[in-house]
Every structure is written in structure tokens, then in C-alpha cells.
Design a protein around this motif. Structure first.
Motif, PDB file in Angstrom:
ATOM      1  N   ASP A  43       0.825  -1.214   0.000  1.00 10.48           N
ATOM      2  CA  ASP A  43       0.000   0.000   0.000  1.00 10.48           C
ATOM      3  C   ASP A  43       0.861   1.267   0.000  1.00 10.48           C
ATOM      4  O   ASP A  43       0.497   2.271  -0.607  1.00 10.48           O
ATOM      5  N   ASP A  44       2.004   1.202   0.686  1.00 16.02           N
ATOM      6  CA  ASP A  44       2.893   2.357   0.784  1.00 16.02           C
ATOM      7  C   ASP A  44       3.895   2.440  -0.359  1.00 16.02           C
ATOM      8  O   ASP A  44       4.839   3.231  -0.306  1.00 16.02           O
ATOM      9  N   LYS A  45       3.709   1.601  -1.377  1.00 15.39           N
ATOM     10  CA  LYS A  45       4.530   1.632  -2.602  1.00 15.39           C
ATOM     11  C   LYS A  45       6.002   1.288  -2.355  1.00 15.39           C
ATOM     12  O   LYS A  45       6.897   1.831  -3.001  1.00 15.39           O
ATOM     13  N   ALA A  46       6.250   0.360  -1.415  1.00 14.98           N
ATOM     14  CA  ALA A  46       7.617  -0.146  -1.242  1.00 14.98           C
ATOM     15  C   ALA A  46       7.998  -0.896  -2.517  1.00 14.98           C
ATOM     16  O   ALA A  46       7.139  -1.447  -3.210  1.00 14.98           O
ATOM     17  N   GLY A  69      12.799   1.510  -0.283  1.00 12.05           N
ATOM     18  CA  GLY A  69      12.103   2.781  -0.452  1.00 12.05           C
ATOM     19  C   GLY A  69      12.882   3.607  -1.459  1.00 12.05           C
ATOM     20  O   GLY A  69      14.067   3.379  -1.681  1.00 12.05           O
ATOM     21  N   ARG A  70      12.230   4.561  -2.073  1.00  8.02           N
ATOM     22  CA  ARG A  70      12.871   5.350  -3.136  1.00  8.02           C
ATOM     23  C   ARG A  70      13.887   6.363  -2.612  1.00  8.02           C
ATOM     24  O   ARG A  70      14.769   6.781  -3.336  1.00  8.02           O
ATOM     25  N   SER A  71      13.755   6.763  -1.351  1.00 14.22           N
ATOM     26  CA  SER A  71      14.606   7.806  -0.788  1.00 14.22           C
ATOM     27  C   SER A  71      14.675   7.638   0.725  1.00 14.22           C
ATOM     28  O   SER A  71      13.980   6.789   1.290  1.00 14.22           O
ATOM     29  N   HIS A  72      15.496   8.468   1.375  1.00 15.85           N
ATOM     30  CA  HIS A  72      15.561   8.464   2.840  1.00 15.85           C
ATOM     31  C   HIS A  72      14.168   8.678   3.427  1.00 15.85           C
ATOM     32  O   HIS A  72      13.760   7.978   4.348  1.00 15.85           O
ATOM     33  N   ARG A  73      13.486   9.649   2.870  1.00 14.89           N
ATOM     34  CA  ARG A  73      12.156  10.013   3.378  1.00 14.89           C
ATOM     35  C   ARG A  73      11.156   8.868   3.207  1.00 14.89           C
ATOM     36  O   ARG A  73      10.358   8.592   4.102  1.00 14.89           O
ATOM     37  N   HIS A  74      11.208   8.186   2.064  1.00 14.10           N
ATOM     38  CA  HIS A  74      10.301   7.068   1.811  1.00 14.10           C
ATOM     39  C   HIS A  74      10.594   5.908   2.758  1.00 14.10           C
ATOM     40  O   HIS A  74       9.677   5.302   3.323  1.00 14.10           O
ATOM     41  N   VAL A  75      11.862   5.598   2.978  1.00 15.00           N
ATOM     42  CA  VAL A  75      12.236   4.527   3.911  1.00 15.00           C
ATOM     43  C   VAL A  75      11.743   4.878   5.317  1.00 15.00           C
ATOM     44  O   VAL A  75      11.186   4.026   6.019  1.00 15.00           O
ATOM     45  N   GLY A  76      11.907   6.131   5.735  1.00 14.47           N
ATOM     46  CA  GLY A  76      11.427   6.567   7.041  1.00 14.47           C
ATOM     47  C   GLY A  76       9.919   6.443   7.176  1.00 14.47           C
ATOM     48  O   GLY A  76       9.411   6.011   8.219  1.00 14.47           O
ATOM     49  N   ALA A  77       9.198   6.799   6.129  1.00 14.30           N
ATOM     50  CA  ALA A  77       7.733   6.703   6.155  1.00 14.30           C
ATOM     51  C   ALA A  77       7.291   5.242   6.207  1.00 14.30           C
ATOM     52  O   ALA A  77       6.358   4.892   6.942  1.00 14.30           O
ATOM     53  N   LEU A  78       7.951   4.373   5.434  1.00 15.74           N
ATOM     54  CA  LEU A  78       7.632   2.946   5.472  1.00 15.74           C
ATOM     55  C   LEU A  78       7.817   2.405   6.890  1.00 15.74           C
ATOM     56  O   LEU A  78       6.959   1.685   7.416  1.00 15.74           O
ATOM     57  N   ALA A  79       8.940   2.747   7.506  1.00 20.26           N
ATOM     58  CA  ALA A  79       9.230   2.285   8.862  1.00 20.26           C
ATOM     59  C   ALA A  79       8.196   2.810   9.855  1.00 20.26           C
ATOM     60  O   ALA A  79       7.682   2.046  10.690  1.00 20.26           O
ATOM     61  N   ASP A  80       7.869   4.080   9.758  1.00 13.05           N
ATOM     62  CA  ASP A  80       6.895   4.684  10.662  1.00 13.05           C
ATOM     63  C   ASP A  80       5.534   3.995  10.536  1.00 13.05           C
ATOM     64  O   ASP A  80       4.909   3.662  11.541  1.00 13.05           O
ATOM     65  N   HIS A  81       5.087   3.747   9.327  1.00 15.53           N
ATOM     66  CA  HIS A  81       3.794   3.092   9.115  1.00 15.53           C
ATOM     67  C   HIS A  81       3.799   1.663   9.641  1.00 15.53           C
ATOM     68  O   HIS A  81       2.800   1.202  10.212  1.00 15.53           O
ATOM     69  N   LEU A  82       4.911   0.943   9.470  1.00  9.62           N
ATOM     70  CA  LEU A  82       4.991  -0.419  10.000  1.00  9.62           C
ATOM     71  C   LEU A  82       4.991  -0.422  11.528  1.00  9.62           C
ATOM     72  O   LEU A  82       4.343  -1.267  12.149  1.00  9.62           O
ATOM     73  N   LEU A  83       5.686   0.509  12.129  1.00 13.48           N
ATOM     74  CA  LEU A  83       5.711   0.585  13.589  1.00 13.48           C
ATOM     75  C   LEU A  83       4.324   0.893  14.145  1.00 13.48           C
ATOM     76  O   LEU A  83       3.916   0.324  15.167  1.00 13.48           O
TER      77      LEU A  83
END
Length: 142
Positions: A43-46, A69-83
Motif C-alpha cells: 500500500d505504501d509503494k515499497a 524505499g525510493r529515498s531516505h524520506r520514503h524509507v522513514g515513512a515505510l518504517a513509521d507506518h509499520l511501527l
């Protein structure tokens, strides 16, 4: 004269087929958690989501999920949503490493370990090659 009883407070509300996350009193099974993590990443486009079964390879976890993730910001958002998902599902005691830089974020949720990478960092470490039985370098060695 026959009078219908007034509906109770619960009868007037629509009932959903599945309980919401908040209604679940016990944590989700490992398989259920794995499915929810994969769905959230999708859903988060990983990118390049890979599930590695570790049941017969390691006593540390049952599976490993690797995604980019496509960028630092995308990796951070993926991690935040998983947490947030893990917390909502009752598995909120996950350990996290790498959040400040977001080049490689590791989320240890007990039986499931999630690795989130920026693409170039993922290529460098190549975890799939280390853990995968059917990786190309092992096939070439035989």
C-alpha cells in the motif's frame, strides 16, 4: 395491542464481518502479521518486496521481509507506518535500528524481521543472496 420492543443500542448499529484492529484483544498470529506487513508495504509503494522463509534456517526468526524505499524520506515513512501497524496489532514492542539516517532500517518484531533499504544500500548488502537457498551464486557453484 402488540408493540415491538425498541431496538437495543447494539441492534441499531451495523455489524462488520471482521473485527477492527481495536477490537482484537490478542496479538495477531505470525502468519497474519506477515500478511499485514506485506500489505502495508504494498500500500505504501515499497519496491522489490521479498519474503524469506527462515523457519529451517535460523532460530532467531520465522521470516525476513526485505523491501526498498525510493529515498531516505520514503524509507522513514515505510518504517513509521509499520511501527504504527505493529502497535495497533499488539506487537508494539518491536526493536528498531537505523531510523535517524534511513539508509537501512531494521525492525525486529520477534518472529518477523523487516529490513527497509534505499536501493543502493540494498544492492551493497544483498541480504537476499545471504539467506536465499536458490540464489544465483549458489547455483553457479554446483
Amino acid at each position: 395491542m402488540h408493540r415491538d420492543a425498541a431496538p437495543s443500542a447494539h441492534e441499531g448499529q451495523a455489524q462488520s464481518a471482521e473485527p477492527s484492529i481495536e477490537d482484537q484483544s490478542s496479538p495477531v498470529s505470525t502468519e497474519g502479521l506477515q500478511e499485514r506487513i506485506l500489505a502495508r508495504l504494498d500500500d505504501d509503494k515499497a519496491q522489490d518486496i521479498v519474503l524469506i522463509d527462515l523457519k529451517d534456517k535460523s532460530s532467531v526468526a520465522d521470516c525476513m521481509i526485505v523491501a526498498s524505499g525510493r529515498s531516505h524520506r520514503h524509507v522513514g515513512a515505510l518504517a513509521d507506518h509499520l511501527l504504527r501497524l505493529l502497535k495497533d496489532l499488539g506487537a508494539g514492542k518491536a526493536r528498531v535500528e537505523g531510523l535517524p539516517d534511513c539508509n537501512w532500517v531494521l525492525i525486529d518484531a520477534g518472529d518477523i524481521i523487516v529490513h527497509l533499504f534505499r536501493p543502493e544500500v540494498r544492492v551493497f548488502y544483498n541480504l537476499e543472496k545471504i539467506w536465499s537457498v536458490d540464489s544465483p551464486h549458489r547455483a553457479a557453484a554446483n
